[in-house]
Design a protein around this motif. Structure first.
Motif, PDB file in Angstrom:
ATOM      1  N   ILE A 174      -8.957 -10.996   5.100  1.00 30.70           N
ATOM      2  CA  ILE A 174      -7.942 -10.472   4.360  1.00 30.70           C
ATOM      3  C   ILE A 174      -8.442  -9.689   3.124  1.00 30.70           C
ATOM      4  CG2 ILE A 174      -6.072 -11.165   2.789  1.00 30.70           C
ATOM      5  CD1 ILE A 174      -5.570 -13.637   4.245  1.00 30.70           C
ATOM      6  N   SER A 175      -8.176  -8.758   2.779  1.00 27.25           N
ATOM      7  CA  SER A 175      -8.713  -7.670   1.686  1.00 27.25           C
ATOM      8  C   SER A 175      -8.359  -8.746   0.531  1.00 27.25           C
ATOM      9  CB  SER A 175      -7.818  -6.443   1.630  1.00 27.25           C
ATOM     10  OG  SER A 175      -8.179  -5.646   2.590  1.00 27.25           O
ATOM     11  N   ASN A 176      -9.263  -8.614  -0.358  1.00 27.86           N
ATOM     12  CA  ASN A 176      -9.141  -9.153  -1.920  1.00 27.86           C
ATOM     13  C   ASN A 176      -8.643  -8.117  -2.836  1.00 27.86           C
ATOM     14  OD1 ASN A 176     -10.512 -11.470  -1.207  1.00 27.86           O
ATOM     15  ND2 ASN A 176     -12.336 -11.145  -2.369  1.00 27.86           N
ATOM     16  N   ASN A 177      -7.884  -8.136  -3.609  1.00 29.76           N
ATOM     17  CA  ASN A 177      -7.127  -7.240  -4.520  1.00 29.76           C
ATOM     18  C   ASN A 177      -7.855  -5.824  -4.665  1.00 29.76           C
ATOM     19  OD1 ASN A 177      -4.766  -8.401  -4.438  1.00 29.76           O
ATOM     20  ND2 ASN A 177      -5.076  -9.557  -6.179  1.00 29.76           N
ATOM     21  N   HIS A 178      -9.245  -6.335  -5.323  1.00 27.90           N
ATOM     22  CA  HIS A 178     -10.109  -5.077  -5.714  1.00 27.90           C
ATOM     23  C   HIS A 178     -10.488  -4.334  -4.556  1.00 27.90           C
ATOM     24  CE1 HIS A 178     -13.934  -7.074  -3.959  1.00 27.90           C
ATOM     25  NE2 HIS A 178     -13.337  -7.981  -4.449  1.00 27.90           N
ATOM     26  N   GLU A 179     -10.443  -4.728  -3.339  1.00 28.71           N
ATOM     27  CA  GLU A 179     -10.915  -3.561  -2.204  1.00 28.71           C
ATOM     28  C   GLU A 179      -9.829  -2.880  -1.577  1.00 28.71           C
ATOM     29  OE1 GLU A 179     -11.680  -7.316   0.582  1.00 28.71           O
ATOM     30  OE2 GLU A 179     -13.668  -6.992   0.246  1.00 28.71           O
ATOM     31  N   ILE A 180      -8.543  -3.139  -2.246  1.00 23.43           N
ATOM     32  CA  ILE A 180      -7.242  -2.291  -1.788  1.00 23.43           C
ATOM     33  C   ILE A 180      -6.866  -1.327  -2.528  1.00 23.43           C
ATOM     34  CG2 ILE A 180      -6.668  -4.023  -0.179  1.00 23.43           C
ATOM     35  CD1 ILE A 180      -4.366  -4.442  -2.175  1.00 23.43           C
ATOM     36  N   HIS A 181      -7.333  -1.096  -3.892  1.00 21.83           N
ATOM     37  CA  HIS A 181      -7.169   0.079  -4.795  1.00 21.83           C
ATOM     38  C   HIS A 181      -7.901   1.296  -4.501  1.00 21.83           C
ATOM     39  CE1 HIS A 181      -4.793  -2.993  -6.750  1.00 21.83           C
ATOM     40  NE2 HIS A 181      -5.760  -3.706  -7.249  1.00 21.83           N
ATOM     41  N   LYS A 197      -1.657   1.974   1.837  1.00 27.27           N
ATOM     42  CA  LYS A 197      -3.086   1.791   2.183  1.00 27.27           C
ATOM     43  C   LYS A 197      -3.574   1.888   3.522  1.00 27.27           C
ATOM     44  CE  LYS A 197      -7.337   2.226   0.090  1.00 27.27           C
ATOM     45  NZ  LYS A 197      -7.621   3.439  -0.760  1.00 27.27           N
ATOM     46  N   LEU A 198      -2.973   1.168   4.292  1.00 29.80           N
ATOM     47  CA  LEU A 198      -3.476   1.144   5.684  1.00 29.80           C
ATOM     48  C   LEU A 198      -3.153   2.438   6.447  1.00 29.80           C
ATOM     49  CD1 LEU A 198      -4.197  -0.786   8.345  1.00 29.80           C
ATOM     50  CD2 LEU A 198      -1.820  -1.173   8.441  1.00 29.80           C
ATOM     51  N   LYS A 199      -2.002   3.032   6.266  1.00 38.80           N
ATOM     52  CA  LYS A 199      -1.910   4.379   6.634  1.00 38.80           C
ATOM     53  C   LYS A 199      -2.885   5.174   6.313  1.00 38.80           C
ATOM     54  CE  LYS A 199       3.059   4.069   7.620  1.00 38.80           C
ATOM     55  NZ  LYS A 199       4.515   4.701   7.283  1.00 38.80           N
ATOM     56  N   GLU A 200      -3.159   5.291   4.931  1.00 39.57           N
ATOM     57  CA  GLU A 200      -4.095   6.237   4.481  1.00 39.57           C
ATOM     58  C   GLU A 200      -5.476   5.916   5.036  1.00 39.57           C
ATOM     59  OE1 GLU A 200      -4.051   5.414   0.379  1.00 39.57           O
ATOM     60  OE2 GLU A 200      -2.319   6.611  -0.090  1.00 39.57           O
ATOM     61  N   THR A 201      -5.821   4.777   5.365  1.00 39.19           N
ATOM     62  CA  THR A 201      -7.147   4.282   6.002  1.00 39.19           C
ATOM     63  C   THR A 201      -7.199   4.780   7.373  1.00 39.19           C
ATOM     64  OG1 THR A 201      -7.412   2.411   4.449  1.00 39.19           O
ATOM     65  CG2 THR A 201      -8.819   2.559   6.128  1.00 39.19           C
ATOM     66  N   MET A 202      -6.168   4.557   8.038  1.00 39.70           N
ATOM     67  CA  MET A 202      -6.095   4.807   9.479  1.00 39.70           C
ATOM     68  C   MET A 202      -6.141   6.702   9.437  1.00 39.70           C
ATOM     69  SD  MET A 202      -3.203   2.493  10.755  1.00 39.70           S
ATOM     70  CE  MET A 202      -3.244   2.880  12.523  1.00 39.70           C
ATOM     71  N   TYR A 259       0.123  -7.926   7.068  1.00 41.48           N
ATOM     72  CA  TYR A 259       0.785  -8.822   8.027  1.00 41.48           C
ATOM     73  C   TYR A 259       0.890 -10.378   7.662  1.00 41.48           C
ATOM     74  CZ  TYR A 259       1.187  -4.874  11.384  1.00 41.48           C
ATOM     75  OH  TYR A 259       1.373  -3.853  11.922  1.00 41.48           O
ATOM     76  N   LEU A 260       0.287 -10.780   6.924  1.00 43.62           N
ATOM     77  CA  LEU A 260       0.064 -12.058   6.393  1.00 43.62           C
ATOM     78  C   LEU A 260       1.494 -11.978   5.293  1.00 43.62           C
ATOM     79  CD1 LEU A 260      -1.095 -14.662   5.591  1.00 43.62           C
ATOM     80  CD2 LEU A 260      -2.377 -13.653   3.603  1.00 43.62           C
ATOM     81  N   THR A 261       1.617 -11.022   4.565  1.00 48.08           N
ATOM     82  CA  THR A 261       2.624 -11.195   3.514  1.00 48.08           C
ATOM     83  C   THR A 261       3.956 -11.256   4.584  1.00 48.08           C
ATOM     84  OG1 THR A 261       1.273  -9.867   1.987  1.00 48.08           O
ATOM     85  CG2 THR A 261       3.850  -9.920   1.886  1.00 48.08           C
ATOM     86  N   CYS A 262       4.121 -10.321   5.569  1.00 51.31           N
ATOM     87  CA  CYS A 262       5.386 -10.397   6.322  1.00 51.31           C
ATOM     88  C   CYS A 262       5.607 -11.690   7.052  1.00 51.31           C
ATOM     89  CB  CYS A 262       4.999  -9.082   7.259  1.00 51.31           C
ATOM     90  SG  CYS A 262       5.180  -7.657   6.736  1.00 51.31           S
ATOM     91  N   ASP A 292       8.336  -1.996   4.881  1.00 52.66           N
ATOM     92  CA  ASP A 292       8.087  -0.594   5.092  1.00 52.66           C
ATOM     93  C   ASP A 292       7.333   0.044   3.969  1.00 52.66           C
ATOM     94  OD1 ASP A 292       8.740  -0.516   7.794  1.00 52.66           O
ATOM     95  OD2 ASP A 292      10.969  -0.214   7.431  1.00 52.66           O
ATOM     96  N   TYR A 293       7.777  -0.305   2.667  1.00 53.00           N
ATOM     97  CA  TYR A 293       7.388   0.245   1.590  1.00 53.00           C
ATOM     98  C   TYR A 293       6.245  -0.673   0.790  1.00 53.00           C
ATOM     99  CZ  TYR A 293      11.218   3.264   2.413  1.00 53.00           C
ATOM    100  OH  TYR A 293      12.281   4.165   2.975  1.00 53.00           O
ATOM    101  N   SER A 294       5.701  -1.609   1.467  1.00 52.35           N
ATOM    102  CA  SER A 294       4.507  -2.376   0.984  1.00 52.35           C
ATOM    103  C   SER A 294       3.212  -1.495   0.520  1.00 52.35           C
ATOM    104  CB  SER A 294       4.150  -3.363   1.922  1.00 52.35           C
ATOM    105  OG  SER A 294       2.686  -3.990   1.642  1.00 52.35           O
ATOM    106  N   PRO A 295       2.872  -1.635  -0.521  1.00 50.07           N
ATOM    107  CA  PRO A 295       1.589  -0.841  -0.972  1.00 50.07           C
ATOM    108  C   PRO A 295       0.304  -1.176   0.168  1.00 50.07           C
ATOM    109  CG  PRO A 295       2.544  -1.906  -2.756  1.00 50.07           C
ATOM    110  CD  PRO A 295       3.213  -2.410  -1.715  1.00 50.07           C
TER     111      PRO A 295
END
Length: 207
Positions: free
Chosen positions: A200-207, A14-19, A62-65, A7-10
């Motif tokens: 999957i997003s690379n790290n530099h793509e999700i900041h 970010k997903l909510k912000e993009t949506m 979802y991969l992390t979960c 629930d508190y995953s960065p």
């Protein structure tokens, strides 16, 4: 296995912000349809790119979960695939879940070692005799390397898939294993689950 608080995953934030951003863009452009002098094609292309970005972020989340249920080493695995991606070292990593994969693969070289990023990355270093096959992970252990996976019989339209991607889909067609793939050509990361391939997003793509 330890549980993570998704629930508190960065990534979820970010997903909510993009949506929300896509929603706002769509709302604005719905109003603009009535303006015949305003061509929306460029704006729709931007929204399409945002949707592709959203899919990659969602897949990462979802991969992390999914991984956290079956291995405590999900952070190490994520770190390894990001490093492999940056170097464009091709890789395929099978995380066994509830269905044993032994009868569906051509077994490779036994490893039987605790999973660490350095070991995982060393296996896929170009020139290493083991780098072409798949690594099999069960819980926190690298069971074996250089395993050969069955290729998918799916007819994939609109996409040109290499052998690693077809193999990842092939095993995920037959089992519930999660199969991570790093492209040697592009460095892009994806995973196969239940016969579907997700970017999957690379790290530099999700900041």
């Amino acid at each position: 296995m330890k549980e993570i608080d998704c629930d508190y995953s960065p990534l979820k934030i970010k997903l909510k912000e993009t949506m929300r951003s896509i929603r706002d863009d769509l709302t604005t452009n719905i109003e603009a349809v009535n303006d015949e002098e305003n061509c929306l094609l460029c704006k729709l292309e931007e929204i399409r790119k945002e949707c592709v970005k959203m899919e990659a972020i969602a897949s990462s989340f979802y991969l992390t979960c999914y991984l956290s249920e079956f291995t405590n080493k999900y952070e190490e695995i994520a770190k390894s695939v990001q490093n492999l991606s940056k170097k464009k070292h091709g890789a395929i990593i099978v995380i066994e879940r509830t269905v044993p994969v032994d009868t569906f693969i051509q077994k490779g070289v036994p490893i039987g070692a605790l999973l660490t990023p350095s070991l995982l990355e060393a296996i896929f270093y170009p020139g290493n005799p083991l780098h072409d096959g798949a690594v099999l992970v069960k819980e926190n252990t690298i069971i074996s390397a250089a395993n050969v996976l069955p290729l998918t019989s799916q007819v994939i339209t609109g996409k040109k898939l290499g052998t690693r991607h077809r193999a990842s889909l092939g095993l995920s067609d037959l089992t519930d294993a999660l199969v991570l793939v790093v492209s040697e050509e592009t460095g892009k990361i994806s995973f196969a689950l239940n016969g579907t391939l997700y970017p999957i997003s690379n790290n530099h793509e999700i900041h």
